[in-house]
Design an enzyme around this catalytic site. Structure first.
Site, PDB file in Angstrom:
ATOM      1  N   LYS A  75      41.254  21.058  39.579  1.00  0.00           N
ATOM      2  CA  LYS A  75      41.887  20.940  38.265  1.00  0.00           C
ATOM      3  C   LYS A  75      40.990  20.097  37.339  1.00  0.00           C
ATOM      4  O   LYS A  75      40.037  19.454  37.791  1.00  0.00           O
ATOM      5  CB  LYS A  75      43.275  20.316  38.453  1.00  0.00           C
ATOM      6  CG  LYS A  75      44.201  21.170  39.347  1.00  0.00           C
ATOM      7  CD  LYS A  75      45.575  20.523  39.525  1.00  0.00           C
ATOM      8  CE  LYS A  75      46.473  21.389  40.408  1.00  0.00           C
ATOM      9  NZ  LYS A  75      47.839  20.820  40.526  1.00  0.00           N
ATOM     10  N   ARG A 119      46.192  23.678  52.596  1.00  0.00           N
ATOM     11  CA  ARG A 119      47.288  22.826  52.088  1.00  0.00           C
ATOM     12  C   ARG A 119      47.263  21.455  52.772  1.00  0.00           C
ATOM     13  O   ARG A 119      47.481  20.432  52.133  1.00  0.00           O
ATOM     14  CB  ARG A 119      48.640  23.495  52.329  1.00  0.00           C
ATOM     15  CG  ARG A 119      48.850  24.782  51.567  1.00  0.00           C
ATOM     16  CD  ARG A 119      49.264  24.561  50.148  1.00  0.00           C
ATOM     17  NE  ARG A 119      50.596  24.022  50.023  1.00  0.00           N
ATOM     18  CZ  ARG A 119      51.213  23.859  48.842  1.00  0.00           C
ATOM     19  NH1 ARG A 119      50.597  24.196  47.713  1.00  0.00           N
ATOM     20  NH2 ARG A 119      52.419  23.370  48.782  1.00  0.00           N
ATOM     21  N   GLU A 141      46.819  35.209  43.818  1.00  0.00           N
ATOM     22  CA  GLU A 141      46.028  34.266  43.012  1.00  0.00           C
ATOM     23  C   GLU A 141      44.549  34.663  42.976  1.00  0.00           C
ATOM     24  O   GLU A 141      43.896  34.553  41.932  1.00  0.00           O
ATOM     25  CB  GLU A 141      46.205  32.839  43.565  1.00  0.00           C
ATOM     26  CG  GLU A 141      47.622  32.313  43.336  1.00  0.00           C
ATOM     27  CD  GLU A 141      47.963  31.058  44.136  1.00  0.00           C
ATOM     28  OE1 GLU A 141      47.078  30.514  44.837  1.00  0.00           O
ATOM     29  OE2 GLU A 141      49.133  30.623  44.059  1.00  0.00           O
ATOM     30  N   HIS A 194      44.458  22.476  43.454  1.00  0.00           N
ATOM     31  CA  HIS A 194      45.503  23.439  43.818  1.00  0.00           C
ATOM     32  C   HIS A 194      45.093  24.162  45.084  1.00  0.00           C
ATOM     33  O   HIS A 194      43.923  24.470  45.268  1.00  0.00           O
ATOM     34  CB  HIS A 194      45.678  24.471  42.695  1.00  0.00           C
ATOM     35  CG  HIS A 194      46.351  25.719  43.169  1.00  0.00           C
ATOM     36  ND1 HIS A 194      47.718  25.816  43.294  1.00  0.00           N
ATOM     37  CD2 HIS A 194      45.856  26.903  43.625  1.00  0.00           C
ATOM     38  CE1 HIS A 194      48.028  27.016  43.775  1.00  0.00           C
ATOM     39  NE2 HIS A 194      46.916  27.694  43.983  1.00  0.00           N
ATOM     40  N   TYR A 250      51.460  29.898  37.686  1.00  0.00           N
ATOM     41  CA  TYR A 250      52.603  29.023  37.967  1.00  0.00           C
ATOM     42  C   TYR A 250      53.914  29.689  37.522  1.00  0.00           C
ATOM     43  O   TYR A 250      54.802  29.018  36.981  1.00  0.00           O
ATOM     44  CB  TYR A 250      52.416  27.674  37.262  1.00  0.00           C
ATOM     45  CG  TYR A 250      51.419  26.735  37.929  1.00  0.00           C
ATOM     46  CD1 TYR A 250      51.497  26.438  39.292  1.00  0.00           C
ATOM     47  CD2 TYR A 250      50.417  26.102  37.191  1.00  0.00           C
ATOM     48  CE1 TYR A 250      50.599  25.555  39.898  1.00  0.00           C
ATOM     49  CE2 TYR A 250      49.519  25.215  37.790  1.00  0.00           C
ATOM     50  CZ  TYR A 250      49.615  24.949  39.146  1.00  0.00           C
ATOM     51  OH  TYR A 250      48.738  24.062  39.753  1.00  0.00           O
ATOM     52  N   ASN A 272      46.904  15.612  39.993  1.00  0.00           N
ATOM     53  CA  ASN A 272      46.704  15.638  41.450  1.00  0.00           C
ATOM     54  C   ASN A 272      45.512  16.485  41.907  1.00  0.00           C
ATOM     55  O   ASN A 272      45.480  16.990  43.018  1.00  0.00           O
ATOM     56  CB  ASN A 272      48.008  16.004  42.184  1.00  0.00           C
ATOM     57  CG  ASN A 272      48.491  17.407  41.881  1.00  0.00           C
ATOM     58  OD1 ASN A 272      47.911  18.105  41.051  1.00  0.00           O
ATOM     59  ND2 ASN A 272      49.552  17.819  42.550  1.00  0.00           N
ATOM     60  N   THR A 283      52.084  17.210  47.484  1.00  0.00           N
ATOM     61  CA  THR A 283      51.994  17.393  46.031  1.00  0.00           C
ATOM     62  C   THR A 283      51.957  16.057  45.293  1.00  0.00           C
ATOM     63  O   THR A 283      51.188  15.878  44.352  1.00  0.00           O
ATOM     64  CB  THR A 283      53.215  18.217  45.536  1.00  0.00           C
ATOM     65  OG1 THR A 283      53.282  19.420  46.303  1.00  0.00           O
ATOM     66  CG2 THR A 283      53.110  18.550  44.062  1.00  0.00           C
ATOM     67  N   PHE A 322      58.821  20.099  33.228  1.00  0.00           N
ATOM     68  CA  PHE A 322      57.454  19.565  33.164  1.00  0.00           C
ATOM     69  C   PHE A 322      56.413  20.649  32.895  1.00  0.00           C
ATOM     70  O   PHE A 322      55.227  20.341  32.766  1.00  0.00           O
ATOM     71  CB  PHE A 322      57.098  18.797  34.451  1.00  0.00           C
ATOM     72  CG  PHE A 322      57.132  19.612  35.709  1.00  0.00           C
ATOM     73  CD1 PHE A 322      56.080  20.436  36.074  1.00  0.00           C
ATOM     74  CD2 PHE A 322      58.233  19.550  36.562  1.00  0.00           C
ATOM     75  CE1 PHE A 322      56.110  21.189  37.237  1.00  0.00           C
ATOM     76  CE2 PHE A 322      58.281  20.308  37.733  1.00  0.00           C
ATOM     77  CZ  PHE A 322      57.214  21.128  38.066  1.00  0.00           C
TER      78      PHE A 322
HETATM   79  P1  GTP Z   1      49.660  23.314  43.410  1.00  0.00           P
HETATM   80  O1  GTP Z   1      48.713  23.415  44.576  1.00  0.00           O
HETATM   81  O2  GTP Z   1      49.012  22.817  42.135  1.00  0.00           O
HETATM   82  O3  GTP Z   1      50.423  24.615  43.217  1.00  0.00           O
HETATM   83  O4  GTP Z   1      50.694  22.176  43.830  1.00  0.00           O
HETATM   84  P2  GTP Z   1      51.854  22.264  44.915  1.00  0.00           P
HETATM   85  O5  GTP Z   1      51.959  23.644  45.490  1.00  0.00           O
HETATM   86  O6  GTP Z   1      51.627  21.134  45.867  1.00  0.00           O
HETATM   87  O7  GTP Z   1      53.150  21.951  44.027  1.00  0.00           O
HETATM   88  P3  GTP Z   1      53.964  22.951  43.072  1.00  0.00           P
HETATM   89  O8  GTP Z   1      53.435  24.339  43.180  1.00  0.00           O
HETATM   90  O9  GTP Z   1      55.398  22.705  43.331  1.00  0.00           O
HETATM   91  O10 GTP Z   1      53.623  22.353  41.634  1.00  0.00           O
HETATM   92  C1  GTP Z   1      52.463  22.768  40.944  1.00  0.00           C
HETATM   93  C2  GTP Z   1      51.873  21.593  40.204  1.00  0.00           C
HETATM   94  O11 GTP Z   1      52.768  21.225  39.168  1.00  0.00           O
HETATM   95  C3  GTP Z   1      51.699  20.320  41.025  1.00  0.00           C
HETATM   96  O12 GTP Z   1      50.520  20.304  41.759  1.00  0.00           O
HETATM   97  C4  GTP Z   1      51.687  19.274  39.928  1.00  0.00           C
HETATM   98  O13 GTP Z   1      50.402  19.200  39.297  1.00  0.00           O
HETATM   99  C5  GTP Z   1      52.684  19.835  38.935  1.00  0.00           C
HETATM  100  N1  GTP Z   1      54.003  19.256  39.166  1.00  0.00           N
HETATM  101  C6  GTP Z   1      54.894  19.561  40.151  1.00  0.00           C
HETATM  102  N2  GTP Z   1      56.009  18.808  40.041  1.00  0.00           N
HETATM  103  C7  GTP Z   1      55.814  18.027  38.950  1.00  0.00           C
HETATM  104  C8  GTP Z   1      56.603  17.026  38.303  1.00  0.00           C
HETATM  105  O14 GTP Z   1      57.720  16.708  38.709  1.00  0.00           O
HETATM  106  N3  GTP Z   1      56.054  16.434  37.200  1.00  0.00           N
HETATM  107  C9  GTP Z   1      54.805  16.758  36.724  1.00  0.00           C
HETATM  108  N4  GTP Z   1      54.313  16.143  35.627  1.00  0.00           N
HETATM  109  N5  GTP Z   1      54.043  17.687  37.301  1.00  0.00           N
HETATM  110  C10 GTP Z   1      54.542  18.298  38.405  1.00  0.00           C
HETATM  111 MG    MG Z   2      52.030  25.357  44.316  1.00  0.00          MG
END
Ligand code: GTP
Ligand code: MG
Length: 149
Positions: A9, A85, A126, A115, A49, A112, A91, A57
Protein backbone atom coordinates in the site's frame (compact mmCIF):
# COMPACT_ATOMS: atom_id res chain seq x y z
CA UNK A 1 0.43 -24.07 -8.06
CA UNK A 2 -1.55 -21.62 -5.95
CA UNK A 3 -1.17 -17.89 -6.58
CA UNK A 4 -1.89 -14.95 -4.29
CA UNK A 5 -2.22 -11.23 -4.90
CA UNK A 6 0.00 -9.16 -2.59
CA UNK A 7 -0.14 -5.37 -2.79
CA UNK A 8 2.17 -2.97 -0.97
CA UNK A 9 0.00 0.00 0.00
CA UNK A 10 1.10 3.66 -0.37
CA UNK A 11 2.51 3.82 3.19
CA UNK A 12 4.69 0.77 2.54
CA UNK A 13 6.09 2.44 -0.58
CA UNK A 14 6.57 5.85 1.12
CA UNK A 15 8.29 4.30 4.12
CA UNK A 16 10.76 2.30 2.02
CA UNK A 17 9.57 -1.16 3.05
CA UNK A 18 9.07 -2.49 -0.49
CA UNK A 19 12.37 -4.37 -0.61
CA UNK A 20 11.86 -5.93 2.81
CA UNK A 21 8.41 -7.25 1.87
CA UNK A 22 9.60 -8.65 -1.46
CA UNK A 23 12.56 -10.23 0.32
CA UNK A 24 10.31 -12.03 2.81
CA UNK A 25 8.25 -13.68 0.08
CA UNK A 26 11.35 -14.41 -1.99
CA UNK A 27 13.33 -16.03 0.83
CA UNK A 28 10.28 -17.99 1.99
CA UNK A 29 10.52 -19.74 -1.38
CA UNK A 30 7.56 -18.29 -3.22
CA UNK A 31 7.98 -17.47 -6.89
CA UNK A 32 7.40 -13.94 -8.20
CA UNK A 33 5.25 -14.28 -11.32
CA UNK A 34 4.09 -10.67 -11.73
CA UNK A 35 4.99 -7.24 -10.34
CA UNK A 36 4.36 -3.60 -11.19
CA UNK A 37 4.11 -0.24 -9.50
CA UNK A 38 1.15 1.97 -10.36
CA UNK A 39 -1.45 4.36 -9.00
CA UNK A 40 -4.67 2.66 -7.95
CA UNK A 41 -7.94 4.17 -9.21
CA UNK A 42 -11.35 4.64 -7.58
CA UNK A 43 -12.83 2.11 -9.99
CA UNK A 44 -10.22 -0.55 -9.19
CA UNK A 45 -10.58 0.01 -5.44
CA UNK A 46 -14.36 -0.21 -5.55
CA UNK A 47 -14.01 -3.62 -7.17
CA UNK A 48 -11.06 -4.75 -5.06
CA UNK A 49 -12.75 -3.82 -1.77
CA UNK A 50 -16.32 -4.50 -3.04
CA UNK A 51 -17.29 -6.13 0.29
CA UNK A 52 -16.27 -2.97 2.20
CA UNK A 53 -17.84 -0.16 0.10
CA UNK A 54 -20.77 0.22 2.52
CA UNK A 55 -18.53 0.44 5.62
CA UNK A 56 -18.22 3.87 7.28
CA UNK A 57 -14.43 3.79 6.91
CA UNK A 58 -14.52 3.08 3.14
CA UNK A 59 -13.99 6.72 1.98
CA UNK A 60 -10.91 6.95 4.23
CA UNK A 61 -9.66 3.59 2.99
CA UNK A 62 -10.11 4.71 -0.64
CA UNK A 63 -8.28 8.02 -0.05
CA UNK A 64 -5.44 6.19 1.70
CA UNK A 65 -5.10 3.73 -1.17
CA UNK A 66 -5.09 6.62 -3.68
CA UNK A 67 -2.50 8.68 -1.78
CA UNK A 68 0.54 7.35 -3.69
CA UNK A 69 1.83 4.47 -5.78
CA UNK A 70 1.16 0.87 -4.81
CA UNK A 71 3.21 -2.20 -5.74
CA UNK A 72 1.12 -5.07 -7.12
CA UNK A 73 2.58 -8.56 -7.06
CA UNK A 74 1.58 -12.14 -7.69
CA UNK A 75 3.43 -14.80 -5.70
CA UNK A 76 3.12 -18.50 -6.49
CA UNK A 77 3.69 -21.62 -4.39
CA UNK A 78 2.17 -24.21 -2.09
CA UNK A 79 -0.63 -22.65 0.02
CA UNK A 80 0.54 -19.17 -1.00
CA UNK A 81 -2.82 -17.59 -0.06
CA UNK A 82 -3.10 -18.74 3.55
CA UNK A 83 0.64 -18.50 4.20
CA UNK A 84 0.72 -15.02 2.65
CA UNK A 85 -1.96 -13.92 5.13
CA UNK A 86 0.11 -15.34 8.01
CA UNK A 87 3.19 -13.49 6.76
CA UNK A 88 1.20 -10.21 6.69
CA UNK A 89 -0.24 -10.68 10.20
CA UNK A 90 -3.59 -9.61 11.66
CA UNK A 91 -5.45 -6.69 10.03
CA UNK A 92 -4.99 -4.52 13.15
CA UNK A 93 -1.21 -4.09 13.50
CA UNK A 94 -1.46 -3.82 17.29
CA UNK A 95 -2.71 -7.42 17.21
CA UNK A 96 -0.27 -8.67 14.55
CA UNK A 97 2.39 -11.00 15.92
CA UNK A 98 5.97 -9.70 15.97
CA UNK A 99 7.80 -11.27 13.04
CA UNK A 100 4.90 -10.59 10.67
CA UNK A 101 5.03 -7.66 8.24
CA UNK A 102 2.31 -5.67 10.02
CA UNK A 103 3.61 -6.77 13.43
CA UNK A 104 7.06 -5.45 12.60
CA UNK A 105 6.36 -2.23 10.70
CA UNK A 106 3.12 -0.45 11.59
CA UNK A 107 0.64 0.62 14.24
CA UNK A 108 -2.79 1.52 12.84
CA UNK A 109 -5.39 -0.45 10.85
CA UNK A 110 -5.74 2.48 8.44
CA UNK A 111 -1.97 2.38 7.71
CA UNK A 112 -1.27 -1.33 7.62
CA UNK A 113 1.31 -1.47 4.82
CA UNK A 114 0.13 -4.35 2.65
CA UNK A 115 -2.76 -6.39 1.30
CA UNK A 116 -3.00 -10.14 0.84
CA UNK A 117 -5.80 -12.18 -0.75
CA UNK A 118 -8.01 -13.97 1.79
CA UNK A 119 -9.08 -16.98 -0.32
CA UNK A 120 -8.01 -18.73 -3.50
CA UNK A 121 -11.20 -17.56 -5.19
CA UNK A 122 -10.55 -13.92 -4.26
CA UNK A 123 -6.87 -14.26 -5.23
CA UNK A 124 -7.88 -15.28 -8.75
CA UNK A 125 -10.36 -12.39 -8.98
CA UNK A 126 -7.80 -9.87 -7.69
CA UNK A 127 -5.06 -11.09 -10.03
CA UNK A 128 -7.46 -10.69 -12.98
CA UNK A 129 -8.44 -7.23 -11.70
CA UNK A 130 -4.93 -5.80 -11.25
CA UNK A 131 -3.06 -7.57 -14.07
CA UNK A 132 -3.52 -8.36 -17.75
CA UNK A 133 -3.16 -12.06 -18.40
CA UNK A 134 0.04 -11.41 -20.39
CA UNK A 135 1.69 -9.78 -17.35
CA UNK A 136 1.54 -12.94 -15.23
CA UNK A 137 4.41 -15.20 -16.22
CA UNK A 138 4.88 -18.95 -16.19
CA UNK A 139 8.56 -19.57 -15.60
CA UNK A 140 10.61 -22.40 -14.17
CA UNK A 141 12.58 -21.72 -11.00
CA UNK A 142 15.75 -23.76 -10.49
CA UNK A 143 15.04 -23.78 -6.74
CA UNK A 144 11.87 -25.88 -7.08
CA UNK A 145 13.49 -29.22 -6.29
CA UNK A 146 15.27 -27.69 -3.27
CA UNK A 147 11.99 -26.27 -1.93
CA UNK A 148 9.59 -29.14 -2.57
CA UNK A 149 10.15 -32.84 -1.86
P1 GTP B 1 -6.47 -6.35 3.23
O1 GTP B 1 -5.38 -7.37 3.05
O2 GTP B 1 -6.02 -4.93 2.95
O3 GTP B 1 -7.71 -6.74 2.45
O4 GTP B 1 -6.81 -6.39 4.78
P2 GTP B 1 -7.58 -7.53 5.58
O5 GTP B 1 -8.08 -8.60 4.66
O6 GTP B 1 -6.68 -7.95 6.70
O7 GTP B 1 -8.82 -6.71 6.18
P3 GTP B 1 -10.19 -6.29 5.45
O8 GTP B 1 -10.25 -6.88 4.08
O9 GTP B 1 -11.28 -6.57 6.40
O10 GTP B 1 -10.01 -4.71 5.35
C1 GTP B 1 -9.34 -4.13 4.25
C2 GTP B 1 -8.54 -2.95 4.73
O11 GTP B 1 -9.44 -1.93 5.14
C3 GTP B 1 -7.66 -3.19 5.95
O12 GTP B 1 -6.43 -3.75 5.63
C4 GTP B 1 -7.51 -1.78 6.48
O13 GTP B 1 -6.51 -1.06 5.75
C5 GTP B 1 -8.87 -1.18 6.19
N1 GTP B 1 -9.73 -1.29 7.35
C6 GTP B 1 -10.38 -2.39 7.82
N2 GTP B 1 -11.09 -2.10 8.93
C7 GTP B 1 -10.88 -0.78 9.16
C8 GTP B 1 -11.34 0.13 10.17
O14 GTP B 1 -12.08 -0.23 11.08
N3 GTP B 1 -10.90 1.42 10.07
C9 GTP B 1 -10.05 1.84 9.07
N4 GTP B 1 -9.66 3.13 9.02
N5 GTP B 1 -9.61 1.03 8.11
C10 GTP B 1 -10.01 -0.27 8.17
MG1 MG C 1 -9.14 -8.19 2.92
Amino acid sequence: MERTYIMIKPDGVQRGIVGNIISRFETKGYKLVAMKTRMATKELLEKHYADLTSKPFFPKLRDYMLSGPVVSMVWEGKEAVSTGRKMLGATNPLESAPGTIRGDFCIEVGRNICHGSDSVENANKEIALWFDESEVLDWESHSQSWLYE
